[in-house]
Scaffold this motif. Structure first.
Motif, PDB file in Angstrom:
ATOM      1  N   HIS A  38      28.198  52.898  -1.518  1.00  0.00           N
ATOM      2  CA  HIS A  38      27.920  51.378  -2.069  1.00  0.00           C
ATOM      3  C   HIS A  38      26.827  50.785  -1.465  1.00  0.00           C
ATOM      4  CE1 HIS A  38      30.408  50.101   1.089  1.00  0.00           C
ATOM      5  NE2 HIS A  38      29.651  48.690   0.828  1.00  0.00           N
ATOM      6  N   HIS A 163      23.281  45.775   2.893  1.00  0.00           N
ATOM      7  CA  HIS A 163      23.456  46.836   3.295  1.00  0.00           C
ATOM      8  C   HIS A 163      23.276  48.406   2.397  1.00  0.00           C
ATOM      9  CE1 HIS A 163      27.514  45.627   3.064  1.00  0.00           C
ATOM     10  NE2 HIS A 163      27.925  46.698   2.373  1.00  0.00           N
ATOM     11  N   THR A 165      25.363  52.484   2.610  1.00  0.00           N
ATOM     12  CA  THR A 165      26.958  52.489   2.864  1.00  0.00           C
ATOM     13  C   THR A 165      26.771  54.023   2.786  1.00  0.00           C
ATOM     14  OG1 THR A 165      28.060  50.586   2.401  1.00  0.00           O
ATOM     15  CG2 THR A 165      29.108  52.203   2.518  1.00  0.00           C
ATOM     16  N   GLN A 208      35.854  52.826   7.953  1.00  0.00           N
ATOM     17  CA  GLN A 208      34.767  51.614   7.327  1.00  0.00           C
ATOM     18  C   GLN A 208      34.396  51.704   9.050  1.00  0.00           C
ATOM     19  OE1 GLN A 208      36.107  48.836   3.885  1.00  0.00           O
ATOM     20  NE2 GLN A 208      33.691  49.175   3.851  1.00  0.00           N
ATOM     21  N   GLU A 238      26.678  50.456   7.103  1.00  0.00           N
ATOM     22  CA  GLU A 238      27.968  51.332   7.152  1.00  0.00           C
ATOM     23  C   GLU A 238      28.235  53.366   6.346  1.00  0.00           C
ATOM     24  OE1 GLU A 238      29.829  47.503   4.854  1.00  0.00           O
ATOM     25  OE2 GLU A 238      31.402  49.700   3.743  1.00  0.00           O
TER      26      GLU A 238
HETATM   27 NI    NI Z   1      29.872  47.383   2.644  1.00  0.00          NI
END
Ligand code: NI
Length: 269
Positions: A38, A163, A165, A208, A238
């Motif tokens: 994402h 961010h 990911t 995560q 991330e």
């Molecule tokens: Ni995130």
């Protein structure tokens, strides 16, 4: 159109987050193919830059809202968007709620949202437009930072990817969040350890982790009215590993408690 959009986002992001290009390259050198789980954005949830105003641009690309989140402590709401093409990243769009803060902070945030001019109202460029308002003062920066790191971030960096990911499920050798963090750390990047290195677990279907944000120099307005350079946190990278639910489908949502700690990747500490 969508690939062009995603490329523009990546270029905007890596310009102030050089660690992300380096880490991506590092994984590729290890033989991995890096896909994005994402991309996350921050905004002020008011006026023409509210979530309601921004999301139609995502709808035009084929994205659909699939979940909504509330971060009470951080005073944010967020929508998650998914695309019918499963190889495309999900979008996580959060917005700070000015009315839950002190009148000082509320006034600054509303002023910024209101002064955002929108010649590009129908244009996807808004997702990498940065600050759409004049620089805030150094005093205002401190006022925002005292109540919300998020507020200070969005006031100085504006609307842009916060961010990207890495989709850990798509990696072969580095098949856990901790193994990616270990690799990244070995190359000298700092890991976000707020609430533990790996947020979440298999039982909540999402794990995560992230780096700590890079820094970037921006301008603030000093007491004499002149611009003064200041170093602020920019963006982080991330890593997400998703687990199948009881029907065997990979969980696609987000977990408030984990995201709450991930937000702290841009804390000044
Ligand atoms: Ni995130």
């Amino acid at each position: 159109m969508i690939h062009n959009f995603l490329d523009n986002l990546w270029n905007n992001y890596t310009k102030i987050t050089p660690q992300a290009s380096k880490i991506k390259l590092l994984l590729e050198k290890e033989g991995e193919v890096v896909l994005n789980d994402h991309i996350a954005f921050r905004t002020i949830d008011a006026g023409d830059i509210s979530i309601t105003y921004l999301q139609p641009h995502l709808f035009k690309l084929g994205y659909k809202v699939f979940d909504t989140y509330l971060f009470k402590e951080k005073k944010l709401i967020a929508n998650a968007y998914i695309h019918p093409d499963p190889t495309l990243p999900k979008i996580f769009l959060s917005g700070i709620q000015p009315n839950y803060f002190s009148p000082e902070v509320e006034n600054i945030l509303l002023r910024l949202a209101e002064s955002a001019t929108l010649p590009w109202k129908t244009d996807l460029d808004i997702f990498y437009s940065g600050t759409l308002w004049p620089s805030i003062t150094a005093t205002e920066y401190v006022t925002l930072l005292k109540e919300s790191e998020y507020a200070a971030w969005v006031a100085t960096l504006g609307i842009r990817p916060n961010h990207f990911t890495v989709n850990v499920n798509a990696l072969k050798k580095y098949n856990s969040v901790e193994s990616v963090l270990g690799l990244v750390e070995n190359y000298g990047f700092k890991i976000n350890e707020f609430g533990g290195r790996v947020k979440g677990s298999k039982s909540i279907l999402l794990e995560q982790g992230s780096t700590m944000a890079d820094t970037v120099t921006i301008d603030l307005v000093g007491n004499d009215g002149n611009l003064v350079p200041a170093m602020v946190p920019s963006c982080y990278y991330e890593f997400a590993l998703r687990h199948p639910d009881k029907n065997g489908n990979l969980y696609q949502g987000f977990v408030e408690k984990s995201a709450d700690k991930i937000f702290e990747s841009t804390d000044i500490k």
